[in-house]
Design a protein around this motif. Structure first.
Motif, PDB file in Angstrom:
ATOM      1  N   GLY A 171       0.795  -1.222   0.000  1.00  0.00           N
ATOM      2  CA  GLY A 171       0.000   0.000   0.000  1.00  0.00           C
ATOM      3  C   GLY A 171       0.825   1.268   0.000  1.00  0.00           C
ATOM      4  O   GLY A 171       0.315   2.344   0.327  1.00  0.00           O
ATOM      5  N   SER A 173       2.173   2.908  -2.608  1.00  0.00           N
ATOM      6  CA  SER A 173       1.741   3.836  -3.657  1.00  0.00           C
ATOM      7  C   SER A 173       0.433   4.515  -3.286  1.00  0.00           C
ATOM      8  O   SER A 173       0.246   5.712  -3.536  1.00  0.00           O
ATOM      9  CB  SER A 173       1.585   3.088  -4.984  1.00  0.00           C
ATOM     10  N   SER A 174      -0.481   3.770  -2.676  1.00  0.00           N
ATOM     11  CA  SER A 174      -1.741   4.370  -2.235  1.00  0.00           C
ATOM     12  C   SER A 174      -1.490   5.420  -1.167  1.00  0.00           C
ATOM     13  O   SER A 174      -2.125   6.487  -1.145  1.00  0.00           O
ATOM     14  CB  SER A 174      -2.685   3.287  -1.702  1.00  0.00           C
ATOM     15  N   SER A 177      -0.071   8.612  -2.582  1.00  0.00           N
ATOM     16  CA  SER A 177      -1.057   9.313  -3.408  1.00  0.00           C
ATOM     17  C   SER A 177      -2.017  10.142  -2.567  1.00  0.00           C
ATOM     18  O   SER A 177      -2.561  11.144  -3.043  1.00  0.00           O
ATOM     19  CB  SER A 177      -1.840   8.307  -4.265  1.00  0.00           C
ATOM     20  N   ILE A 186      -1.422   2.350  -9.360  1.00  0.00           N
ATOM     21  CA  ILE A 186      -1.902   1.552  -8.234  1.00  0.00           C
ATOM     22  C   ILE A 186      -2.701   0.379  -8.788  1.00  0.00           C
ATOM     23  O   ILE A 186      -3.591   0.555  -9.625  1.00  0.00           O
ATOM     24  CB  ILE A 186      -2.784   2.386  -7.292  1.00  0.00           C
ATOM     25  N   ASP A 188      -3.729  -4.164  -7.841  1.00  0.00           N
ATOM     26  CA  ASP A 188      -3.783  -5.184  -6.795  1.00  0.00           C
ATOM     27  C   ASP A 188      -2.895  -6.379  -7.100  1.00  0.00           C
ATOM     28  O   ASP A 188      -3.233  -7.523  -6.786  1.00  0.00           O
ATOM     29  CB  ASP A 188      -5.229  -5.645  -6.593  1.00  0.00           C
ATOM     30  N   LYS A 284      -4.162  -0.476   5.773  1.00  0.00           N
ATOM     31  CA  LYS A 284      -5.367  -1.229   5.412  1.00  0.00           C
ATOM     32  C   LYS A 284      -6.215  -1.613   6.615  1.00  0.00           C
ATOM     33  O   LYS A 284      -6.788  -2.714   6.683  1.00  0.00           O
ATOM     34  CB  LYS A 284      -4.994  -2.478   4.604  1.00  0.00           C
ATOM     35  N   ALA A 313      -5.207   4.181   3.675  1.00  0.00           N
ATOM     36  CA  ALA A 313      -5.075   5.086   2.541  1.00  0.00           C
ATOM     37  C   ALA A 313      -6.401   5.227   1.807  1.00  0.00           C
ATOM     38  O   ALA A 313      -6.705   6.285   1.252  1.00  0.00           O
ATOM     39  CB  ALA A 313      -3.999   4.573   1.584  1.00  0.00           C
ATOM     40  N   VAL A 314      -7.226   4.165   1.830  1.00  0.00           N
ATOM     41  CA  VAL A 314      -8.505   4.209   1.121  1.00  0.00           C
ATOM     42  C   VAL A 314      -9.527   5.048   1.882  1.00  0.00           C
ATOM     43  O   VAL A 314     -10.214   5.900   1.302  1.00  0.00           O
ATOM     44  CB  VAL A 314      -9.044   2.769   0.910  1.00  0.00           C
TER      45      VAL A 314
END
Length: 482
Positions: A171, A173-174, A177, A186, A188, A284, A313-314
């Protein structure tokens, strides 16, 4: 198609100096007006310059051979040749220049930092510049000196304050960003990130850069995966961030074991990475199993002394606390750095016993060979036109005045021994004749032309002609006594 290259081998060739001109001024009623040959122009340098707009060495990957222009030769009427144009090669900030043996020649950090990768050759002097009271009309000029030719290796080491390290698909790169305006690829699947990504983060009054380094795996320090290709991009970072995946689907992995593997690789790689400030990010946590695993491993990580942050990050959870914690570490690192001193001029005077050259004895096929090495003798040899006897005599004069003759005698050289001036692969070899060298100063009026001497008065010319007739008459009488 390749868009990012961080290591190339570059072949550079600086420009050669232009040859000097041997010319005599001529005009009506004055056919011998004196030497007027101009000097040759200087060859162009090859210069590496840091440019913030350049982020890759891709151009040099496609075109590795670069050459500066040569200096123009001199001409009559005291016209000097035009200097060669310097070749400016822009490189990214953080480029390290090495020779083929791996020795560091320069570390280019900071906008505008320069390094001369190839020095242009000197232009040769024309016969006008070589003229003197003793040598009024030199019939030769000096040749231009060839420019440097060398192979250098350029390695890019990313200049950033913070480096995100971890397994592929952890994660990173996420995370970069959402912390910055960077837009990395990005996906999976592992090894989505194939090149380092840079982003700029603002946390209060602190602005710092953050780098997303391609994923590491066991054996990265030995070159496995993308290890050696990108571990060097971590070297300049002042803070390391372990990004641990709390939602991995691999049964043989967990955040603590991932941390141990990456720490072992960083220690094995060296370069001081094991001593950098670091913190841990448990990523995550928006996934239920991820939050549960983060709660389980956090006490163990804190017990080891790590500062731990749980983020998503999400879902954009925990990002503000993380960014300000990184800003605090970066600010502390910057404050601990020594202040830059003003530029100082370092003067290294030549040693009293430094003759500027060395003479060593070698054995070649059982015969003695005396090798002369030194900046001046080697340059003088390259500037000599060996098809011109007068130019060779001028070289002999210069070497004699420098003391090469005396040093050869002290080293045990004898008449007929071989003498080589220059390195083994590019030397001028000749048989030594001490009498020729010792007499070089006696023959130092090379290049004089009696036609350029001031005219004698008429009365003096009559007396000289009469003296010549009397001398001829006396020789006739001596030869014919009857």
């Amino acid at each position: 198609m390749t868009t990012f290259v961080d290591r190339v081998e570059l072949h550079v060739a600086a420009g050669s100096g232009g040859h000097g001109c041997a010319s005599v001024h001529r005009e009506k009623f004055k056919p011998l007006g004196g030497p007027d040959g101009g000097n040759g122009g200087r060859g162009g340098d090859v210069i590496l310059v840091v440019d913030q707009d350049v982020t890759t060495l891709l151009d040099y990957h496609h075109s590795p051979h670069r050459k500066a222009t040569n200096g123009q030769p001199g001409a009559g009427d005291n016209r000097s040749g035009k200097d060669g144009q310097d070749l400016i090669l822009p490189v990214p900030d953080g480029t390290v220049v090495l020779d083929k043996d791996g020795n560091v020649l320069a570390d280019l950090v900071g906008q505008g930092t320069t390094f001369i990768a190839g020095q242009g050759g000197r232009g040769g002097l024309g016969n006008a510049a070589l003229a003197s009271a003793r040598r009024k009309a030199p019939g030769f000029a000096l040749l231009g000196v060839p420019g440097d030719e060398r192979d250098v290796v350029l390695e890019l080491k990313t200049v950033a304050d913070v480096a995100l390290v971890g397994y592929p698909s952890a994660g990173k790169s996420s995370l970069i960003s959402v912390l910055s305006a960077a837009k990395p690829k990005i996906a999976d699947y592992p090894f989505t990130t194939l090149v380092p990504n840079l982003g700029v983060v603002t946390a209060g009054a602190t602005v710092y850069t953050i780098a997303d380094v391609p994923g590491l795996i066991p054996g990265a320090s030995q070159g496995k995966g993308l290890g050696l290709e990108f571990l060097r991009h971590v070297e300049r970072c002042s803070v390391l961030v372990h990004v641990l995946d709390t939602a991995t689907l691999e049964s043989d992995r967990d955040p603590v074991s991932d941390l141990d593997v990456i720490e072992a690789e960083l220690k094995e790689y060296g370069a001081g990475l094991e001593n950098r400030p670091r913190l841990v990010v448990l990523n995550k946590i928006d996934i239920p199993d991820g939050q549960d695993l983060a709660d389980m491993v956090r006490p163990d990580l804190e017990e080891r002394g790590y500062q731990v942050f749980e983020v998503s990050a999400v879902a954009h959870k925990g990002l503000k606390e993380l960014s300000f914690a990184l800003a605090e570490l970066v600010s502390a690192h910057r404050a601990a750095q020594p202040k830059e001193e003003s530029t100082r001029v370092v003067i290294r005077p030549k040693a009293v016993d430094d003759a500027g050259f060395t003479v060593t004895r070698e054995e070649v096929d059982g015969e003695p060979l005396f090798r002369v090495r030194g900046e001046k003798p080697e340059r003088w040899v390259r500037q000599t036109d060996f098809n011109n006897d007068e130019a060779v005599g001028y070289l002999a004069d210069r070497l004699n005045r420098l003391g090469v003759e005396d040093q050869l005698m002290k080293a045990g050289a004898r008449n007929g021994d071989g003498v080589a001036i220059g390195p083994e692969e590019n030397a001028v070899v000749f048989d030594w004749e001490p009498t020729m060298m010792a007499g070089a100063e006696m023959l130092g009026r090379r290049g004089e032309d009696h036609r350029l001497e001031a005219p004698r008065p008429a009365a003096q010319r009559r007396r000289d002609r009469q003296a010549e007739r009397d001398e001829a008459q006396q020789e006739f009488e001596d030869f014919n006594p009857f």
